[in-house]
Design an enzyme around this catalytic site. Structure first.
Site, PDB file in Angstrom:
ATOM      1  N   HIS A 117       0.858  -1.185   0.000  1.00 10.96           N
ATOM      2  CA  HIS A 117       0.000   0.000   0.000  1.00 10.96           C
ATOM      3  C   HIS A 117       0.891   1.231   0.000  1.00 10.96           C
ATOM      4  CE1 HIS A 117      -3.167   2.824   1.138  1.00 10.96           C
ATOM      5  NE2 HIS A 117      -4.001   1.899   0.693  1.00 10.96           N
ATOM      6  N   ASP A 140      -7.922  -5.292  -0.596  1.00 12.91           N
ATOM      7  CA  ASP A 140      -8.308  -6.109  -1.755  1.00 12.91           C
ATOM      8  C   ASP A 140      -7.948  -7.573  -1.612  1.00 12.91           C
ATOM      9  OD1 ASP A 140      -7.332  -3.214  -3.380  1.00 12.91           O
ATOM     10  OD2 ASP A 140      -9.380  -3.989  -3.410  1.00 12.91           O
TER      11      ASP A 140
HETATM   12  C1  SDX Z   1      -5.972   0.333  -3.138  1.00  9.20           C
HETATM   13  O1  SDX Z   1      -4.287   4.732  -1.913  1.00  9.20           O
HETATM   14  C2  SDX Z   1      -5.289   4.086  -1.409  1.00  9.20           C
HETATM   15  O2  SDX Z   1      -5.797   4.383  -0.355  1.00  9.20           O
HETATM   16  C3  SDX Z   1      -5.809   2.966  -2.272  1.00  9.20           C
HETATM   17  C4  SDX Z   1      -6.834   2.074  -1.618  1.00  9.20           C
HETATM   18  C5  SDX Z   1      -8.137   2.817  -1.384  1.00  9.20           C
HETATM   19  O3  SDX Z   1      -8.899   2.396  -0.514  1.00  9.20           O
HETATM   20  O4  SDX Z   1      -8.431   3.737  -2.176  1.00  9.20           O
HETATM   21  O5  SDX Z   1      -6.364   1.599  -0.377  1.00  9.20           O
HETATM   22  C6  SDX Z   1      -7.186   0.900  -2.512  1.00  9.20           C
HETATM   23  O6  SDX Z   1      -5.621   0.738  -4.213  1.00  9.20           O
HETATM   24  C7  SDX Z   1      -5.172  -0.698  -2.388  1.00  9.20           C
HETATM   25  C8  SDX Z   1      -3.919  -1.173  -3.198  1.00  9.20           C
HETATM   26  C9  SDX Z   1      -4.411  -2.188  -4.197  1.00  9.20           C
HETATM   27  N1  SDX Z   1      -3.313  -2.549  -5.140  1.00  9.20           N
HETATM   28  C10 SDX Z   1      -2.736  -3.745  -5.045  1.00  9.20           C
HETATM   29  O7  SDX Z   1      -2.975  -4.589  -4.179  1.00  9.20           O
HETATM   30  C11 SDX Z   1      -1.756  -4.017  -6.174  1.00  9.20           C
HETATM   31  C12 SDX Z   1      -0.470  -4.649  -5.589  1.00  9.20           C
HETATM   32  N2  SDX Z   1       0.187  -3.629  -4.818  1.00  9.20           N
HETATM   33  C13 SDX Z   1       1.287  -2.901  -5.447  1.00  9.20           C
HETATM   34  O8  SDX Z   1       0.974  -2.553  -6.793  1.00  9.20           O
HETATM   35  C14 SDX Z   1       1.756  -1.759  -4.575  1.00  9.20           C
HETATM   36  O9  SDX Z   1       1.819  -2.216  -3.293  1.00  9.20           O
HETATM   37  C15 SDX Z   1       1.036  -0.444  -4.572  1.00  9.20           C
HETATM   38  C16 SDX Z   1       0.824   0.119  -5.948  1.00  9.20           C
HETATM   39  C17 SDX Z   1      -0.290  -0.555  -3.884  1.00  9.20           C
HETATM   40  C18 SDX Z   1       1.924   0.496  -3.835  1.00  9.20           C
HETATM   41  O10 SDX Z   1       3.133   0.515  -4.587  1.00  9.20           O
HETATM   42  P1  SDX Z   1       4.391   1.321  -4.048  1.00  9.20           P
HETATM   43  O11 SDX Z   1       4.013   2.729  -3.805  1.00  9.20           O
HETATM   44  O12 SDX Z   1       5.575   1.031  -4.906  1.00  9.20           O
HETATM   45  O13 SDX Z   1       4.597   0.626  -2.639  1.00  9.20           O
HETATM   46  P2  SDX Z   1       5.871   0.803  -1.797  1.00  9.20           P
HETATM   47  O14 SDX Z   1       6.555   2.116  -2.069  1.00  9.20           O
HETATM   48  O15 SDX Z   1       5.466   0.515  -0.389  1.00  9.20           O
HETATM   49  O16 SDX Z   1       6.839  -0.364  -2.343  1.00  9.20           O
HETATM   50  C19 SDX Z   1       8.003  -0.615  -1.637  1.00  9.20           C
HETATM   51  C20 SDX Z   1       8.701  -1.725  -2.396  1.00  9.20           C
HETATM   52  C21 SDX Z   1       8.929  -1.423  -3.865  1.00  9.20           C
HETATM   53  O17 SDX Z   1      10.118  -2.110  -4.209  1.00  9.20           O
HETATM   54  P3  SDX Z   1      11.521  -1.266  -4.238  1.00  9.20           P
HETATM   55  O18 SDX Z   1      11.369  -0.206  -5.285  1.00  9.20           O
HETATM   56  O19 SDX Z   1      11.714  -0.707  -2.831  1.00  9.20           O
HETATM   57  O20 SDX Z   1      12.563  -2.322  -4.593  1.00  9.20           O
HETATM   58  O21 SDX Z   1       7.911  -2.910  -2.370  1.00  9.20           O
HETATM   59  C22 SDX Z   1       7.622  -3.312  -3.700  1.00  9.20           C
HETATM   60  C23 SDX Z   1       7.795  -2.098  -4.569  1.00  9.20           C
HETATM   61  O22 SDX Z   1       8.143  -2.498  -5.877  1.00  9.20           O
HETATM   62  N3  SDX Z   1       6.225  -3.777  -3.706  1.00  9.20           N
HETATM   63  C24 SDX Z   1       5.840  -5.030  -3.969  1.00  9.20           C
HETATM   64  C25 SDX Z   1       4.435  -5.017  -3.831  1.00  9.20           C
HETATM   65  N4  SDX Z   1       4.026  -3.787  -3.486  1.00  9.20           N
HETATM   66  C26 SDX Z   1       5.146  -3.017  -3.420  1.00  9.20           C
HETATM   67  N5  SDX Z   1       6.507  -6.137  -4.337  1.00  9.20           N
HETATM   68  C27 SDX Z   1       5.771  -7.254  -4.539  1.00  9.20           C
HETATM   69  N6  SDX Z   1       4.420  -7.327  -4.412  1.00  9.20           N
HETATM   70  C28 SDX Z   1       3.724  -6.232  -4.065  1.00  9.20           C
HETATM   71  N7  SDX Z   1       2.391  -6.280  -3.962  1.00  9.20           N
END
Ligand code: SDX
Length: 393
Positions: A270, A328
């Site tokens: 998130h 989700d």
């Molecule tokens: C919603 O914003 C909101 O409030 C949204 C929401 C709402 O109610 O409106 O809560 C609803 O959108 C929830 C999120 C739903 N999406 C998913 O479940 C899709 C899977 N999640 C990822 O796409 C991701 O976690 C995000 C897009 C949600 C957040 O991405 P970020 O901003 O990159 O997350 P982060 O900065 O915390 O990531 C840190 C690291 C990164 O790697 P590095 O660049 O540090 O090497 O963790 C990695 C990311 O690439 N990472 C993941 C991951 N999520 C983040 N790696 C593997 N699997 C994942 N799911």
């Protein structure tokens, strides 16, 4: 007023806007609506009461709640001519495509509630959108499965009406299961609002240009559709089905950790929560309850989800990056057990989030200082240079 503030010790962020509606503490995993914690609202309140709280700032008195519920109930029907609009879509259209189109088209049918400078028209538009979203979502579903539209009924509560419009057929009676209705209502509550997420920011940005409410909400629906945002519930269940059995979990965990693999664990991580998403905690409890009550507690997908969550939480990659299940991760399991196809998961999210979008839209219109300004950029392109005629290129 946009500004820089210290959000967490050592973590600063540039605020998009001020707001008094929803608060998230991503470090502690706290989510409140007007000061009330989401776990308490999910347990003790119900969706239309949460709608009142988000819209007007306080929990309603019995008389206020009765009036609000009556207002919503009596505006659930759509302009009959809009049925033609649905029929312009291909039968295999994704229900989100239908919702984006139909909600945007409301601008052409409800002219007496598009003037954003008229507080009464703003109120009428708010009620119309909250009241009609379940009807639109249900009709989008019925249209794509080739079944006749089922009209709303005024003797049913909000969640029961939606379930009946989705699952009833003219050929036989349909009695709403109170278990499903309670679970549906709780899912609506858990998705109602969530601060300045991508789709809410989209609504605020659209609103800042003076666009009418139906166009602003259609913009929010379009943004929510993305798999990184509201589309994650559909993507998550499809991922769990692809995993299929617990013995394949290590393979998918490895892929999620692989920088060169675009695969992400859907329903995990998130932008704000670096702890458990409190909505996921409630959703997981609800999944156990609903599936047991439906007699499908041994659903293999639920077992895969639980094993996957356990494996990821025990893996240093996820714990170090503070990646936890989000709203989700379990919602799709419940929705599928209730009878919905995966294509209806995000429309249900959009239906529930409409009150959040509307509340934030009203807050911004009430105080233009709260509007998300025009974002700027850090230009990284070419310096100023002269045009070169094509003969010399
Ligand atoms: C919603 O914003 C909101 O409030 C949204 C929401 C709402 O109610 O409106 O809560 C609803 O959108 C929830 C999120 C739903 N999406 C998913 O479940 C899709 C899977 N999640 C990822 O796409 C991701 O976690 C995000 C897009 C949600 C957040 O991405 P970020 O901003 O990159 O997350 P982060 O900065 O915390 O990531 C840190 C690291 C990164 O790697 P590095 O660049 O540090 O090497 O963790 C990695 C990311 O690439 N990472 C993941 C991951 N999520 C983040 N790696 C593997 N699997 C994942 N799911």
């Amino acid at each position: 007023q946009a500004g820089v503030f210290t959000y967490d010790p050592g973590f600063t962020s540039t605020a998009a806007c001020d707001s008094t509606i929803t608060f998230i503490d991503g470090t502690e995993g706290i989510l409140t609506h007007r000061g009330y914690q989401i776990g308490e609202l999910a347990e003790k309140s119900h969706y239309l009461e949460v709608c009142y709280l988000l819209l007007y700032g306080e929990l309603p008195s019995p008389a206020q709640l009765e009036e609000f519920e009556s207002l919503v109930t009596n505006h659930t029907m759509l302009h009959e001519q809009m049925m033609n609009f649905f029929r312009g879509f291909r039968r295999d259209a994704h229900p989100m495509a239908v919702m984006v189109g139909v909600v945007g088209a409301m601008s052409a049918f409800y002219h007496d509630s598009t003037d954003i400078n008229d507080p009464h028209q703003r109120e009428v538009a708010s009620i119309r959108l909250i009241a009609k979203m379940p009807t639109i979502a249900a009709m989008a579903y019925k249209y794509t499965i080739g079944q006749p539209f089922i009209y709303p009924r005024n003797d049913l509560d909000y969640a029961s009406n939606f379930l009946r419009m989705c699952f009833a057929v003219p050929a036989e009676d349909y009695n709403v299961d109170p278990i499903l209705s309670r679970a549906m209502d709780r899912i609506f509550t858990l998705h109602a609002d969530h601060e300045q997420n991508a789709s809410t920011s989209t609504v605020r940005l659209a609103s800042s240009s003076g666009a009418n409410p139906f166009a602003c909400i259609a913009a929010g629906i379009a943004c929510l559709w993305g798999p990184a945002h509201g589309g994650a519930n559909q993507a998550c269940l499809e991922m769990l089905k692809e995993i299929g059995t617990p013995d394949r979990i290590p393979e998918f965990i490895a892929r999620a950790k692989d920088k060169d693999d675009p695969f992400r664990l859907m329903g995990f991580g998130h932008r704000v929560y670096k702890n458990f998403d409190p909505r996921a905690t409630v959703m997981k409890q609800s999944a156990d309850e609903v599936l047991e009550l439906l007699g499908v507690e041994n659903n293999p997908i639920l077992q895969v989800a639980k094993e996957l969550e356990k494996a990821a939480l025990e893996d240093p990659y996820f714990s170090e990056k503070k990646l936890f299940p989000n709203v989700d991760f379990y919602s799709g399991i419940i929705l599928e057990a209730m009878g919905f196809p995966t294509s209806m998961f995000t429309p249900i999210f959009a239906l529930a989030r409409t009150v959040g979008w509307i509340s934030q839209w009203k807050e911004q219109l009430a105080d233009p200082q709260l509007k998300i300004g025009r974002p700027r950029q850090l230009y990284q392109g070419s310096d100023i240079r002269s045009y070169t005629d094509i003969e010399k290129r």
